[in-house]
Design a protein around this motif. Structure first.
Motif, PDB file in Angstrom:
ATOM      1  N   ALA A 293       0.823  -1.142   0.138  1.00 49.14           N
ATOM      2  CA  ALA A 293      -0.124   0.082  -0.001  1.00 49.14           C
ATOM      3  C   ALA A 293       0.910   1.156   0.059  1.00 49.14           C
ATOM      4  CB  ALA A 293      -0.789   0.105   1.251  1.00 49.14           C
ATOM      5  N   GLY A 294       2.133   1.045   0.312  1.00 49.00           N
ATOM      6  CA  GLY A 294       2.786   2.445   0.490  1.00 49.00           C
ATOM      7  C   GLY A 294       2.688   3.044   1.727  1.00 49.00           C
ATOM      8  N   GLU A 295       2.500   4.467   1.526  1.00 40.78           N
ATOM      9  CA  GLU A 295       2.416   5.420   2.560  1.00 40.78           C
ATOM     10  C   GLU A 295       1.062   5.691   2.850  1.00 40.78           C
ATOM     11  OE1 GLU A 295       5.141   8.427   1.946  1.00 40.78           O
ATOM     12  OE2 GLU A 295       6.862   7.188   2.464  1.00 40.78           O
ATOM     13  N   LEU A 296       0.321   5.870   3.921  1.00 39.70           N
ATOM     14  CA  LEU A 296      -0.964   6.216   4.429  1.00 39.70           C
ATOM     15  C   LEU A 296      -0.937   7.151   5.497  1.00 39.70           C
ATOM     16  CD1 LEU A 296      -2.670   2.801   4.067  1.00 39.70           C
ATOM     17  CD2 LEU A 296      -2.730   4.316   2.133  1.00 39.70           C
ATOM     18  N   MET A 297      -1.900   8.047   5.483  1.00 44.55           N
ATOM     19  CA  MET A 297      -2.001   8.902   6.737  1.00 44.55           C
ATOM     20  C   MET A 297      -3.417   9.124   6.917  1.00 44.55           C
ATOM     21  SD  MET A 297      -0.042  12.497   7.769  1.00 44.55           S
ATOM     22  CE  MET A 297      -1.320  13.694   7.541  1.00 44.55           C
ATOM     23  N   PHE A 298      -3.676   8.863   8.347  1.00 45.36           N
ATOM     24  CA  PHE A 298      -5.099   9.031   9.047  1.00 45.36           C
ATOM     25  C   PHE A 298      -5.102  10.209   9.894  1.00 45.36           C
ATOM     26  CE2 PHE A 298      -4.108   4.808   7.947  1.00 45.36           C
ATOM     27  CZ  PHE A 298      -5.505   4.270   7.250  1.00 45.36           C
ATOM     28  N   TYR A 299      -6.097  11.171   9.689  1.00 51.61           N
ATOM     29  CA  TYR A 299      -6.039  12.552  10.367  1.00 51.61           C
ATOM     30  C   TYR A 299      -7.372  12.868  11.027  1.00 51.61           C
ATOM     31  CZ  TYR A 299      -5.543  17.721  10.804  1.00 51.61           C
ATOM     32  OH  TYR A 299      -5.852  19.010  11.037  1.00 51.61           O
ATOM     33  N   GLY A 300      -7.359  13.537  12.044  1.00 47.93           N
ATOM     34  CA  GLY A 300      -8.625  13.988  12.602  1.00 47.93           C
ATOM     35  C   GLY A 300      -8.524  14.184  14.103  1.00 47.93           C
ATOM     36  N   GLN A 301      -9.469  14.756  14.780  1.00 50.50           N
ATOM     37  CA  GLN A 301      -9.644  15.110  16.076  1.00 50.50           C
ATOM     38  C   GLN A 301      -9.274  13.859  17.124  1.00 50.50           C
ATOM     39  OE1 GLN A 301     -12.413  18.091  17.672  1.00 50.50           O
ATOM     40  NE2 GLN A 301     -13.324  18.047  15.628  1.00 50.50           N
ATOM     41  N   GLY A 302      -8.397  14.404  17.982  1.00 50.46           N
ATOM     42  CA  GLY A 302      -7.734  12.851  18.862  1.00 50.46           C
ATOM     43  C   GLY A 302      -8.509  12.763  20.225  1.00 50.46           C
ATOM     44  N   ALA A 303      -8.953  13.800  20.612  1.00 52.98           N
ATOM     45  CA  ALA A 303      -9.412  13.851  21.831  1.00 52.98           C
ATOM     46  C   ALA A 303     -10.780  14.615  22.365  1.00 52.98           C
ATOM     47  CB  ALA A 303      -8.508  14.713  22.940  1.00 52.98           C
ATOM     48  N   GLY A 304     -11.443  14.451  23.478  1.00 58.19           N
ATOM     49  CA  GLY A 304     -12.461  15.082  23.540  1.00 58.19           C
ATOM     50  C   GLY A 304     -13.778  14.282  23.631  1.00 58.19           C
ATOM     51  N   GLY A 305     -14.775  14.346  24.285  1.00 54.59           N
ATOM     52  CA  GLY A 305     -16.007  13.610  24.657  1.00 54.59           C
ATOM     53  C   GLY A 305     -16.667  13.302  23.329  1.00 54.59           C
ATOM     54  N   LEU A 306     -16.922  14.230  22.368  1.00 53.50           N
ATOM     55  CA  LEU A 306     -17.678  13.873  21.044  1.00 53.50           C
ATOM     56  C   LEU A 306     -16.864  13.214  20.108  1.00 53.50           C
ATOM     57  CD1 LEU A 306     -19.557  17.439  20.769  1.00 53.50           C
ATOM     58  CD2 LEU A 306     -20.598  15.189  21.075  1.00 53.50           C
ATOM     59  N   PRO A 307     -15.554  13.623  19.639  1.00 52.42           N
ATOM     60  CA  PRO A 307     -14.839  12.727  18.974  1.00 52.42           C
ATOM     61  C   PRO A 307     -14.622  11.065  19.370  1.00 52.42           C
ATOM     62  CG  PRO A 307     -13.725  14.822  19.155  1.00 52.42           C
ATOM     63  CD  PRO A 307     -14.696  14.797  20.257  1.00 52.42           C
ATOM     64  N   THR A 308     -14.313  11.229  20.656  1.00 56.95           N
ATOM     65  CA  THR A 308     -13.997   9.585  21.299  1.00 56.95           C
ATOM     66  C   THR A 308     -15.367   8.931  21.237  1.00 56.95           C
ATOM     67  OG1 THR A 308     -12.255  10.644  22.722  1.00 56.95           O
ATOM     68  CG2 THR A 308     -13.027   8.429  23.162  1.00 56.95           C
TER      69      THR A 308
END
Length: 442
Positions: A293-308
């Motif tokens: 697959a090569g290089e992949l990146m996953f990005y987003g909000q990492g903390a807090g009640g709603l994201p979790t």
């Protein structure tokens, strides 16, 4: 094998910021969740210490209980959001032993007892899911476990702690001191009153163990992770990094090397062209390298009640669908590979070394000789306020000393550590002020 369920009874353990959001979703969005699962889903209880405590969402009183064991025994799916090792570990074990599915975001528990709990789930035929334990709302664990299951992952590297990323980003973009950036992070709710787990890297180390276990199909614990936090990163380090085209990030890295895996967490210099260098504020990102697959990146909000809570509910729906129509085997992890955890000395990395040296002829030659004696070569060298060095320290720099900054080429951590020790022993080196690892683009 799990029997098909006509109704999924859910028990929730814990009602903090994340738990309250999960409870709200299960109550207010019950019809939507049930439709997505394909069978009725019902929250049957929420176990808490104090039913009268204020919460982000007012949970109906008839759902609250102080008896988590009874709630577990009457649930098909248990959501554990208590956190920590005790009593969460015993409660998760109780649920798995009786064959109840478990969804958890408890990174500390998984990084300590993960292999034991996976084995217990396999033995009882239960399902154990934990997407929310790494990266908050970012869907990273299921893609590693499922989407990339036909590939070979060689490296996982990520910014997995929003608190430290916010602090380092503030230091880089505004020139804030560490203490001021931490105070602001606490005011905004990114950092706890006691920020030790974040700033000393323990939170990221737990996540590194989980990522390594999933990526390499081998059991790792937090004890296998080399850990260094950001509390010693200074404004001078940030400024020096920026002057050389770098930004400092706290990275969690799991990488296959020399017949094993090295798991490490530490402040790292990244070139500003690296995809992870642009991750700002309290956001998280995970960078995966796989053979095909090569290089992949996953990005987003990492903390807090709603994201979790979003990650928790994703697991809840997936597990509830499985309970409605079980597959031949439960979707759990197998620790199938004997891949030893190697000490950090086995890692291949680069170093940034910032030192004060005497302002005299032959200094650079002596430094270069020490590096060569330890099989380490120089990628770049500079003297702040001067042009890049080609030979000797600039005698016109003024004063009785000069500052020299070196970035090495890739070498073993063992050789690099020996190099730093030898440099500190040179008469011409007044002090080694900073040593940071450098991560290069693949």
């Amino acid at each position: 094998m799990v029997q098909p369920q006509e109704q999924i009874r859910i028990g929730l353990l814990g009602a903090g910021s994340v738990g309250a959001q999960v409870a709200r979703t299960l109550v207010e969005e019950r019809e939507l969740i049930s439709a997505r699962v394909g069978t009725p889903v019902r929250l049957v209880g929420v176990a808490v210490r104090d039913p009268e405590a204020p919460r982000d969402w007012r949970i109906p009183g008839e759902l609250l209980t102080t008896d988590p064991e009874e709630l577990i025994d009457n649930s098909d799916l248990v959501i554990e959001l208590i956190g920590g090792l005790d009593p969460a570990g015993d409660l998760v074990e109780r649920a798995l032993r009786r064959g109840a599915a478990v969804v958890t975001g408890n990174k500390a528990l998984l990084a300590t007892r993960g292999a034991e709990l996976h084995a217990l789930a396999r033995h009882s035929g239960a399902v154990l899911r934990f997407e929310a334990s790494v990266g908050g709302a970012i869907p990273i664990l299921r893609p590693i476990e499922e989407s990339l299951s036909g590939d070979r992952i060689t490296k996982v590297m990520g910014i997995v702690n929003g608190t430290t990323n916010y602090i380092l980003d503030q230091m880089d973009t505004t020139g804030a001191a560490f203490d001021d950036a931490l105070t602001e992070a606490q005011r905004l709710g990114y950092a706890e009153a006691d920020p030790t787990a974040d700033v000393e890297g323990h939170d990221a180390a737990a996540k590194a163990a989980i990522l390594g276990t999933l990526a390499f199909h081998a059991p790792f614990t937090i004890d296998d992770v080399y850990c260094q936090g950001i509390s010693d990163v200074t404004a001078e380090d940030i400024e020096a990094a920026a002057g050389s085209g770098y930004v400092i990030k706290l990275l969690a890295i799991a990488e296959k090397q020399n017949g094993g895996a090295v798991l490490r967490v530490h402040p790292t210099l990244l070139a500003r062209t690296h995809p992870l260098a642009s991750v700002r504020g309290a956001f998280n990102a995970v960078f995966v390298v796989a053979e095909n697959a090569g290089e992949l990146m996953f990005y987003g909000q990492g903390a807090g009640g709603l994201p979790t809570s979003s990650a928790i509910m994703g697991d809840v729906v997936a597990v509830a669908r499985y309970l409605r129509a079980p597959a031949p085997e439960p979707p759990t992890i197998s620790d199938e590979i004997d891949l030893p955890a190697l000490a950090v000395e086995n890692a291949k990395t680069q170093y940034y070394i910032d030192m004060q040296v005497t302002d005299q002829e032959g200094v650079i030659a002596q430094i270069a000789r020490v590096l060569a004696d330890h099989h380490v070569s120089i990628e770049s060298m500079r003297q702040p306020g001067s042009v890049s060095l080609e030979g000797e320290v600039d005698d016109d720099a003024g004063g009785n000393g000069a500052q020299v900054q070196i970035v090495t080429h890739l070498a073993s951590e063992r050789d690099l550590q020996a190099t730093v020790n030898a440099l500190e022993g040179l008469d011409v080196v007044k002090s080694v002020d900073s040593v940071l690892r450098v991560e290069v683009e693949n």
